[in-house]
Design a protein around this motif. Structure first.
Motif, short mmCIF file in Angstrom:
data_model
loop_
_atom_site.label_atom_id
_atom_site.label_comp_id
_atom_site.label_asym_id
_atom_site.label_seq_id
_atom_site.Cartn_x
_atom_site.Cartn_y
_atom_site.Cartn_z
N LEU A 59 -16.88 42.40 -23.64
CA LEU A 59 -15.93 43.03 -24.55
C LEU A 59 -16.53 43.39 -25.91
O LEU A 59 -15.89 44.09 -26.70
CB LEU A 59 -14.72 42.12 -24.76
CG LEU A 59 -13.95 41.70 -23.51
CD1 LEU A 59 -12.71 40.92 -23.90
CD2 LEU A 59 -13.57 42.90 -22.66
N HIS A 60 -17.73 42.90 -26.19
CA HIS A 60 -18.30 43.09 -27.52
C HIS A 60 -19.44 44.10 -27.48
O HIS A 60 -20.49 43.86 -26.89
CB HIS A 60 -18.82 41.76 -28.07
CG HIS A 60 -17.74 40.79 -28.38
ND1 HIS A 60 -17.98 39.50 -28.80
CD2 HIS A 60 -16.38 40.91 -28.34
CE1 HIS A 60 -16.84 38.87 -28.99
NE2 HIS A 60 -15.85 39.71 -28.72
N ASN A 85 -13.26 45.44 -10.24
CA ASN A 85 -13.91 46.74 -10.04
C ASN A 85 -13.01 47.92 -10.42
O ASN A 85 -13.21 49.03 -9.93
CB ASN A 85 -14.41 46.90 -8.60
CG ASN A 85 -15.59 45.99 -8.30
OD1 ASN A 85 -16.38 45.69 -9.20
ND2 ASN A 85 -15.70 45.54 -7.07
N ARG A 86 -12.04 47.66 -11.28
CA ARG A 86 -11.24 48.74 -11.87
C ARG A 86 -11.28 48.62 -13.39
O ARG A 86 -10.27 48.79 -14.07
CB ARG A 86 -9.82 48.75 -11.33
CG ARG A 86 -9.74 49.00 -9.83
CD ARG A 86 -8.41 49.53 -9.37
NE ARG A 86 -8.15 50.87 -9.90
CZ ARG A 86 -7.12 51.63 -9.48
NH1 ARG A 86 -6.31 51.18 -8.52
NH2 ARG A 86 -6.92 52.82 -10.00
N ALA A 87 -12.47 48.29 -13.90
CA ALA A 87 -12.65 48.16 -15.35
C ALA A 87 -12.57 49.53 -16.01
O ALA A 87 -12.80 50.56 -15.38
CB ALA A 87 -13.99 47.48 -15.65
N MET A 88 -12.26 49.52 -17.29
CA MET A 88 -12.04 50.78 -18.00
C MET A 88 -12.36 50.62 -19.47
O MET A 88 -12.38 49.50 -20.01
CB MET A 88 -10.58 51.21 -17.86
CG MET A 88 -9.60 50.24 -18.49
SD MET A 88 -7.86 50.64 -18.17
CE MET A 88 -7.73 50.40 -16.40
N VAL A 89 -12.62 51.74 -20.12
CA VAL A 89 -12.56 51.80 -21.58
C VAL A 89 -11.20 52.39 -21.93
O VAL A 89 -10.87 53.51 -21.52
CB VAL A 89 -13.69 52.66 -22.17
CG1 VAL A 89 -13.47 52.85 -23.68
CG2 VAL A 89 -15.05 52.02 -21.92
N ILE A 125 -12.95 47.76 -23.96
CA ILE A 125 -13.10 47.51 -22.53
C ILE A 125 -11.96 46.62 -22.03
O ILE A 125 -11.63 45.61 -22.65
CB ILE A 125 -14.46 46.85 -22.22
CG1 ILE A 125 -15.57 47.91 -22.27
CG2 ILE A 125 -14.45 46.17 -20.85
CD1 ILE A 125 -16.93 47.40 -21.84
N PHE A 126 -11.37 47.01 -20.92
CA PHE A 126 -10.41 46.19 -20.19
C PHE A 126 -11.01 45.94 -18.80
O PHE A 126 -11.42 46.88 -18.13
CB PHE A 126 -9.06 46.89 -20.06
CG PHE A 126 -8.15 46.69 -21.24
CD1 PHE A 126 -6.83 46.31 -21.05
CD2 PHE A 126 -8.60 46.88 -22.53
CE1 PHE A 126 -5.99 46.13 -22.13
CE2 PHE A 126 -7.77 46.71 -23.62
CZ PHE A 126 -6.45 46.33 -23.41
N CYS A 127 -11.06 44.69 -18.42
CA CYS A 127 -11.60 44.33 -17.10
C CYS A 127 -10.86 43.10 -16.61
O CYS A 127 -9.96 42.60 -17.28
CB CYS A 127 -13.11 44.07 -17.20
SG CYS A 127 -13.55 42.73 -18.33
N ALA A 128 -11.20 42.60 -15.42
CA ALA A 128 -10.53 41.42 -14.88
C ALA A 128 -10.65 40.27 -15.88
O ALA A 128 -11.73 40.07 -16.45
CB ALA A 128 -11.17 41.04 -13.55
N PRO A 129 -9.56 39.52 -16.16
CA PRO A 129 -8.28 39.53 -15.45
C PRO A 129 -7.25 40.53 -15.98
O PRO A 129 -6.11 40.52 -15.50
CB PRO A 129 -7.78 38.11 -15.66
CG PRO A 129 -8.29 37.76 -17.03
CD PRO A 129 -9.64 38.42 -17.15
#
Length: 417
Positions: A43-44, A365-369, A356-360
């Motif tokens: 995230l950083h 595998n559906r991470a995004m900015v 960034i957004f990612c699990a959880p």
């Protein structure tokens, strides 16, 4: 006289962690840290410079630092000398917090409401009070994590229905029985708008209550920013409205509505309300002032819609697959975490900062900015974002992202049928 020796500065020493915890960290986190993220926190990224275009906050109407709000906060700091820090359930009707609760309830068109320390606490506390082990809770698959945790806190059976699919919800309710339907009005990761009228109709058909989380529509949608329920004329058909006040309201609190007849039941059953301290005077005063500012912010809402249309049209025209949403949240879903970090770094190197957004927070595998837009963005800043998106497109190849390939497959299937 004994001379006191100076305390030697040493690193803190902790007792050893349990073998079970060490094994869990090694199993669930260490490979992700070492192999997927390359030894840096996902995230950083880099710190934004003075000319950065910041698309990583939720102050959609740019009220932070508004003079009316700051003046109210300053006055509360200087005058609230007899304030007692205690649980919010002890606050009497004359307390400023009650005026804030009633102002928020009036804004969204409800009879009464409750202020909590966060939107997370609001969702958990409300669901804990209105559901139990015999109450099925039906949640959109993209409903905010706090809503899922609320069902868990209530020990209620939680059932997921397909995102924005009222027909699937209808079939589930037919099979499993009446309960509580839970949706977001605007989904926080994609900017998708809920087909709220259809969801309400399905809930009514099966005798179910419905809870609508308006975190990302309160302030930005509806008359005077009252939210999507008000915009669609559904307020009197929705049982409960919740919202984080850390989005357009730009504070640190949460809110949920409830009938006045439930007030003392809620104060006796909602653990986040019972076991959390009340907000501080400058927070209450600032939020109260913010409600008045936002209700009058029609020009800012109009500008936000203009900014949203402009950037969404530009990203779509450049081949970015952002079809999953329509509102002021733009999801650049690169897929894997390494690909998303590559996308984030390419944006930040050129002065555009998202989150960034990612699990959880998303499926694996559906991470995004995630880019969050606001009404204060200048035309030159919008031009810069579009220029950067155009420049990096050949590097990040958005047309090859999994979400783009899935969309093409769906379109091809529909064409073939």
């Amino acid at each position: 006289m004994e001379t006191l020796q100076p305390v030697r500065e040493t690193s803190p020493v902790n007792p050893p962690l349990s073998a079970a915890l060490q094994a869990r960290i090694g199993r669930e986190f260490t490979p992700r840290w070492r192999d997927t993220w390359g030894g840096r926190f996902v995230l950083h990224g880099r710190p934004p410079g003075p000319n950065a275009v910041r698309l990583d906050g939720n102050d959609y109407l740019n009220v932070t630092g508004h003079p009316t709000i700051v003046a109210a906060q300053v006055e509360a700091v200087t005058r609230s000398t007899e304030f007692v820090v205690q649980s919010g359930v002890f606050l009497l009707q004359q307390h400023p917090t009650r005026a804030l609760e009633m102002a928020l309830a009036d804004w969204v068109g409800k009879e009464d409401g409750f202020v909590c320390q966060s939107g997370y606490a609001a969702n958990v506390g409300l669901l804990q009070s209105i559901a139990d082990a015999s109450t099925p809770v039906y949640l959109d698959t993209l409903a905010h994590t706090s809503l899922w945790e609320g069902a868990h806190a209530a020990r209620a059976p939680a059932h997921a229905f397909r995102h924005n699919d009222p027909d699937h919800l209808d079939r589930m309710l037919e099979k499993k029985g009446a309960g509580i339907v839970v949706v977001d009005s605007v989904y926080s990761t994609t900017g998708a708008l809920c087909p709220l009228k259809n969801m309400v109709e399905v809930a009514e058909k099966h005798g179910s209550m419905i809870l609508v989380d308006e975190s990302h529509s309160l302030g930005t949608h509806g008359p005077e920013g009252a939210g999507l329920c008000a915009e669609l004329g559904l307020t009197d058909r929705v049982h409960f409205i919740t919202a984080s006040l850390a989005k357009a309201v730009a504070g640190r609190a949460g809110f949920f509505s409830a009938p006045a007849s439930m007030r003392y039941y809620i104060l006796s059953s909602s653990y986040p309300n019972i076991f959390s301290s009340c907000l501080l005077p400058p927070e209450v005063a600032g939020l109260q002032a913010t409600v008045a500012v936002l209700r009058a912010a029609d020009a800012e809402r109009s500008r936000l819609r203009e900014v949203t249309r402009r950037l969404r049209d530009a990203f779509t025209g450049l081949g970015y697959p952002i079809h999953q949403g329509t509102e002021q949240i733009i999801s650049l879903e690169a897929g894997t975490e390494p690909e998303t970090m590559k996308l984030r770094d390419a944006l930040e190197e050129r002065g555009v900062f998202g989150a960034i957004f990612c699990a959880p927070a998303t499926s694996r595998n559906r991470a995004m900015v995630r880019l969050t837009l606001n009404a204060s963005l200048a035309d030159a800043e919008l031009d810069h974002v579009v220029d950067v998106a155009r420049e990096i497109a050949p590097l990040v190849r958005p047309w090859d992202w999994p979400i783009a390939r899935r969309a093409r497959a769906v379109a091809a299937g529909a064409q073939a049928s």
